[in-house]
Design an enzyme around this catalytic site. Structure first.
Site: not given
Length: 275
Positions: A8, A10, A60, A104, A115, A134
């Site tokens: 990912d 972020e 992502h 994240h 998020h 996640e």
């Protein structure tokens, strides 16, 4: 020894705000290189410690962010969207460990760009009554396939989260959260050393473990009532509050497929600045 990296963006080195991760922006072009650098450092550590195959799953947004032309030539990359298992595509191919790179914190929690799947419409997700990022969702899927989580990297909030859902994993803090859009960042040369070292150290835990399959319940809370109403049209999904839906599934794979549909329907119900 086959290892998968779920990558990912972020939580990648230096990323702190929206334009760093939105495809097409000047900043995104810059951070694609740093993101690829994080992945390459991890790949190097895995191979140095005995990996024979590394599959990188782009996880992502558009899932077309990593620079294939700059990727370590020993690895393979799964790129592009609409994969059945999304961020965890490849976990069912016999891999013996998974790395959560650039992760994240979850929706509703402090963390750089925190998020869960949707950037800002979801205010909370719960897996079996436990708040779920996640990372937690993906760790539950890894457990279902008997694959240990070897490394988790991201900001300090992401690593704090991982201590609970993957307590044996190596944790790499590449930045310290100051706010949603600010962090104290380590330069790429230092994060590369940390990632490579953690990846190498983690390989002593690689190997298939007992599969853990069980029914699951996921609940999702949105920032507006119409998103819950939109998601509730999906069979098996029930609106259980003004802004909240929930559903049950026989296993984590089916739970994540349903969750993916819920987020897609909710995202499609967002209209302009009114959400």
């Amino acid at each position: 020894m086959r290892i998968m990296i779920s990558a990912d963006m972020e939580g990648a080195t230096g990323v702190t705000w929206t334009e760093d991760v939105i495809p097409g922006t000047e900043q995104w072009q810059r951070f694609r290189r740093l993101f690829t650098g994080d992945v390459n450092a991890t790949i190097a550590g895995l191979f140095d410690a005995g990996a024979t195959d590394v599959l990188v799953n782009e996880a992502h947004s558009s899932q077309r962010n990593l620079l294939l032309e700059d990727l370590d030539g020993r690895a393979r990359m799964l790129t592009g969207r609409h994969k059945p298992l999304s961020m965890m595509q490849g976990i069912d191919t016999g891999v013996e460990g998974v790395v959560f790179l650039g992760y994240h914190a979850g929706a509703g929690f402090d963390g750089v760009l925190s998020h869960t799947y949707l950037e800002n419409q979801i205010t909370g997700v719960w897996l079996d009554d436990v708040p779920a990022s996640e990372g937690r969702l993906n760790a539950a899927m890894a457990a279902e396939y008997g694959v240990p989580v070897l490394v988790v990297s991201g900001d300090d909030k992401a690593c704090d989260d991982a201590q609970d859902y993957a307590p044996e994993a190596e944790l790499v803090t590449v930045k310290e959260c100051v706010s949603r859009y600010a962090a104290i960042c380590l330069p790429p040369a230092r994060t590369a050393e940390l990632l490579a070292s953690a990846a190498a150290d983690s390989m002593n835990r690689a190997g298939r473990v007992e599969r853990f399959t069980t029914p699951h319940r996921i609940e999702v809370e949105f920032d507006a009532s119409h998103l819950a109403q939109a998601a509730a049209v999906i069979p098996t999904v029930e609106q259980i509050g003004i802004r909240r839906v929930g559903f049950d599934a026989p296993d984590m794979t089916e739970a994540m497929k349903a969750f993916k549909i819920v987020t897609a329907i909710a995202a499609g119900a967002v209209q302009g600045i009114y959400g």
